[in-house]
Design a protein around this motif. Structure first.
Motif, short mmCIF file in Angstrom:
data_model
loop_
_atom_site.label_atom_id
_atom_site.label_comp_id
_atom_site.label_asym_id
_atom_site.label_seq_id
_atom_site.Cartn_x
_atom_site.Cartn_y
_atom_site.Cartn_z
N MET A 189 0.84 -1.21 0.00
CA MET A 189 0.00 0.00 0.00
C MET A 189 0.87 1.26 0.00
SD MET A 189 -3.12 0.84 -0.14
CE MET A 189 -4.19 2.24 0.08
N ASN A 190 1.99 1.23 0.76
CA ASN A 190 2.89 2.38 0.79
C ASN A 190 3.52 2.60 -0.58
OD1 ASN A 190 2.42 2.88 3.48
ND2 ASN A 190 4.04 1.54 4.18
N ARG A 191 3.85 1.50 -1.27
CA ARG A 191 4.42 1.65 -2.60
C ARG A 191 3.42 2.27 -3.56
NH1 ARG A 191 7.66 -4.11 -3.53
NH2 ARG A 191 9.26 -3.78 -1.91
N ARG A 192 2.18 1.86 -3.46
CA ARG A 192 1.15 2.45 -4.32
C ARG A 192 0.99 3.94 -4.01
NH1 ARG A 192 -3.77 -2.02 -4.18
NH2 ARG A 192 -2.63 -3.73 -5.21
N PHE A 193 1.00 4.28 -2.73
CA PHE A 193 0.86 5.68 -2.35
C PHE A 193 2.01 6.50 -2.90
CE2 PHE A 193 1.79 9.10 0.67
CZ PHE A 193 0.58 9.79 0.65
N LEU A 194 3.24 5.97 -2.77
CA LEU A 194 4.40 6.69 -3.28
C LEU A 194 4.36 6.82 -4.79
CD1 LEU A 194 7.24 5.18 -1.04
CD2 LEU A 194 6.25 7.47 -0.90
N LEU A 195 3.89 5.77 -5.47
CA LEU A 195 3.80 5.82 -6.93
C LEU A 195 2.79 6.85 -7.38
CD1 LEU A 195 4.58 4.71 -9.70
CD2 LEU A 195 2.82 2.93 -9.40
N VAL A 196 1.63 6.85 -6.74
CA VAL A 196 0.60 7.84 -7.09
C VAL A 196 1.10 9.25 -6.79
CG1 VAL A 196 -1.71 8.68 -6.54
CG2 VAL A 196 -1.31 6.23 -6.78
N GLY A 197 1.77 9.42 -5.65
CA GLY A 197 2.30 10.73 -5.31
C GLY A 197 3.35 11.20 -6.31
N LEU A 198 4.21 10.27 -6.75
CA LEU A 198 5.23 10.63 -7.73
C LEU A 198 4.59 11.04 -9.06
CD1 LEU A 198 8.21 10.81 -8.50
CD2 LEU A 198 8.12 8.38 -9.11
N LEU A 199 3.57 10.32 -9.48
CA LEU A 199 2.88 10.66 -10.73
C LEU A 199 2.19 12.02 -10.63
CD1 LEU A 199 1.28 7.20 -11.64
CD2 LEU A 199 3.26 8.30 -12.71
N VAL A 200 1.62 12.32 -9.47
CA VAL A 200 0.97 13.62 -9.28
C VAL A 200 2.00 14.74 -9.34
CG1 VAL A 200 -0.28 15.07 -7.63
CG2 VAL A 200 -0.97 12.70 -7.97
N VAL A 201 3.16 14.54 -8.70
CA VAL A 201 4.21 15.57 -8.73
C VAL A 201 4.70 15.78 -10.16
CG1 VAL A 201 6.55 16.11 -7.99
CG2 VAL A 201 4.91 15.18 -6.35
N ILE A 202 4.91 14.69 -10.90
CA ILE A 202 5.35 14.81 -12.29
C ILE A 202 4.31 15.58 -13.11
CG2 ILE A 202 5.83 13.51 -14.40
CD1 ILE A 202 7.04 11.33 -12.65
N ALA A 203 3.03 15.29 -12.88
CA ALA A 203 1.96 15.99 -13.60
C ALA A 203 1.96 17.48 -13.25
CB ALA A 203 0.61 15.37 -13.28
N LEU A 204 2.18 17.80 -11.98
CA LEU A 204 2.20 19.21 -11.57
C LEU A 204 3.39 19.94 -12.17
CD1 LEU A 204 1.20 18.88 -7.80
CD2 LEU A 204 -0.19 19.81 -9.64
N VAL A 205 4.53 19.27 -12.26
CA VAL A 205 5.71 19.90 -12.84
C VAL A 205 5.52 20.14 -14.33
CG1 VAL A 205 8.16 19.56 -13.36
CG2 VAL A 205 7.27 19.00 -11.09
N ALA A 206 4.89 19.19 -15.00
CA ALA A 206 4.72 19.30 -16.45
C ALA A 206 3.52 20.14 -16.85
CB ALA A 206 4.59 17.90 -17.06
N ALA A 207 2.63 20.45 -15.92
CA ALA A 207 1.37 21.12 -16.25
C ALA A 207 1.56 22.45 -16.97
CB ALA A 207 0.54 21.32 -14.98
N PRO A 208 2.49 23.34 -16.55
CA PRO A 208 2.61 24.64 -17.25
C PRO A 208 3.00 24.51 -18.72
CG PRO A 208 3.70 24.72 -15.12
CD PRO A 208 3.34 23.29 -15.35
N LEU A 209 3.54 23.38 -19.12
CA LEU A 209 3.93 23.21 -20.51
C LEU A 209 2.73 23.13 -21.44
CD1 LEU A 209 6.79 20.58 -20.02
CD2 LEU A 209 6.99 23.07 -20.16
N VAL A 210 1.57 22.76 -20.91
CA VAL A 210 0.39 22.58 -21.75
C VAL A 210 -0.77 23.49 -21.33
CG1 VAL A 210 0.98 20.19 -22.31
CG2 VAL A 210 -0.39 20.66 -20.28
N MET A 211 -0.56 24.35 -20.35
CA MET A 211 -1.64 25.19 -19.85
C MET A 211 -1.50 26.62 -20.35
SD MET A 211 -2.46 23.98 -15.93
CE MET A 211 -1.03 24.83 -15.27
N SER A 212 -2.63 27.29 -20.48
CA SER A 212 -2.64 28.71 -20.83
C SER A 212 -2.28 29.54 -19.61
CB SER A 212 -4.03 29.11 -21.34
OG SER A 212 -5.00 28.95 -20.32
#
Length: 431
Positions: A1-24
């Protein structure tokens, strides 16, 4: 469960970092507000959800951090007391100091008395700020400017977004680590039973003051980020509206879950950004959403997700897909019926409609809505939302039956959250 939490958290952080590249640019501004609201909600949740102390005046510490940061940015002839990336430290120190003083008095009482004291603190600052123009700038407030630092100009919103993201992630990490410290465990004890904590030898007043101050410290960081973002601060930031907003966001997301308030604040900030441009009744929708969450999902969105995950683990998707489909259909119908009814009534009782009826000579002119005209005296006009709402309620009842049946057919496990908490959450009953 901790691994899943860390994986989801990592994906969310990556999405937040990449978000300005595609946002107005407008979406980037909305993203900054979502991040700030998420941090503020998590800071509030430390006090309310983890320690069980309901504050009605947390905007006071958010505003204190914002005004202190504006003064720090204007210090030294505009050069700034600290480089721009470190300015949130000013908000943190201010929030901590103000929180220690206010918390020492507020935590002498508990329950509703504590809530009233925090409300009084917020309202006191809101009343005094316009008259203390040297500190708060009077009616006009204070303005400032972000100064370049470390080769960055901070002139565009993308750089401000990444600065805000870095501070929000850092503060969320520190809040998570704090909850694992002895004082963080004591905060949970304060929520559950202060009399037992006192019997065990803990100084409840000191512990409550420290937890209060740590919560206000992170609230000050959120206020500092807001000041950096908009390059100004106004006394209206002390208004009760902001305290009510953070409370609603936290409870909608799930105030007893660590990231629940962050999820609720982000979703409600985005909801306000989108819906406020479409209708003047968006605050009404927000209020309705809060009421529905408190009635049918008292643990918030995070509690619902947790319950659904537990149910899927017990039953599997094959047994629950019909219930999911029915819930989605019921939600769509209920949203459509509610939206139609609210917008129809809003236009019917608006001043524009009354003026139109006087100009045209027709007491009940047609109401333009969703690309069509609706006669207010026609039965079909009012029958449509009634049918949508009735069908939605019927589908909701069927979905609840399917859900309970699937849980009953699964292997019995009385201690499973899916049966103790999850079934009630999704079926509409609350403890």
């Amino acid at each position: 469960m901790n691994r899943r939490f860390l994986l989801v958290g990592l994906l969310v952080v990556i999405a937040l970092v990449a978000a300005p590249l595609v946002m107005s640019q407008s979406l980037i501004n909305a993203g900054i507000q979502m991040l700030i609201a998420s941090l503020f909600a998590c800071a509030f949740s430390l006090l309310c959800g983890q320690a069980g102390m309901l504050s009605f005046g947390h905007s006071a510490f958010f505003g204190a951090g914002a005004f202190a940061t504006v003064h720090a940015m204007d210090a030294m002839g505009g050069a700034g007391l600290l480089p721009t990336p470190f300015m949130p430290l000013v908000g943190a120190v201010t929030g901590l100091l103000v929180g220690l003083v206010a918390g020492w008095f507020a935590t002498k009482r508990t329950g509703v008395y504590f809530a009233m004291i925090t409300l009084a603190i917020g309202e006191l600052l809101y009343a005094l700020a316009p008259h203390l123009s040297g500190w708060f700038g009077g009616e006009a407030g204070l303005s400032t400017m972000r100064m370049p630092a470390f080769g960055l100009s901070f002139a565009d919103n993308v750089q401000v977004y990444y600065l805000t993201l870095a501070w929000v992630l850092l503060c969320l990490g520190l809040l998570y680590l704090f909850m694992r410290t002895p004082l963080g465990r004591v905060a949970l004890g304060l929520r559950e039973n202060t009399h037992r904590m006192r019997f065990f030898g803990y100084n409840v007043h000191v512990a409550s003051t420290l937890v209060f101050a740590i919560s206000t410290m992170f609230s000050g960081v959120a206020g500092a980020l807001q000041a950096i973002n908009i390059e100004s601060a106004n006394y209206v930031i002390f208004n009760l509206d902001l305290s009510a907003q953070v409370l609603l966001n936290s409870y909608i997301g799930g105030v007893t879950y660590f990231l629940g308030p962050a999820v609720g604040a982000a979703l409600m900030s985005f909801f306000g950004y989108v819906v406020s441009d479409l209708t003047t009744s968006w605050l009404l929708y927000q209020g309705l959403l809060f009421v529905l969450v408190m009635l049918f999902m008292p643990r918030g969105i995070a509690g619902l997700v947790h319950a659904v995950a537990q149910a899927l683990r017990r039953c599997g998707f094959a047994r629950l897909w019909r219930a999911f489909a029915l819930y989605l259909g019921a939600t769509a119908l209920l949203v459509a019926g509610t939206t139609f009814l609210v917008e129809l009534l809003q236009r019917l009782f608006s001043q524009d409609y009354r003026a139109l009826s006087q100009i045209g000579g027709n007491a009940w002119p047609d109401i333009p809505l969703f690309g069509a005209s609706w006669a207010p005296l026609s039965v079909l006009t009012w029958l449509l939302p009634v049918l949508l709402l009735t069908a939605g309620i019927w589908l909701l009842a069927r979905a609840a039956r399917h859900w309970r049946r699937a849980l009953a057919l699964a292997a019995p496990d009385d201690d499973s959250p899916a049966t103790t908490g999850g079934g009630r959450l999704v079926s509409g009953a609350s403890s």
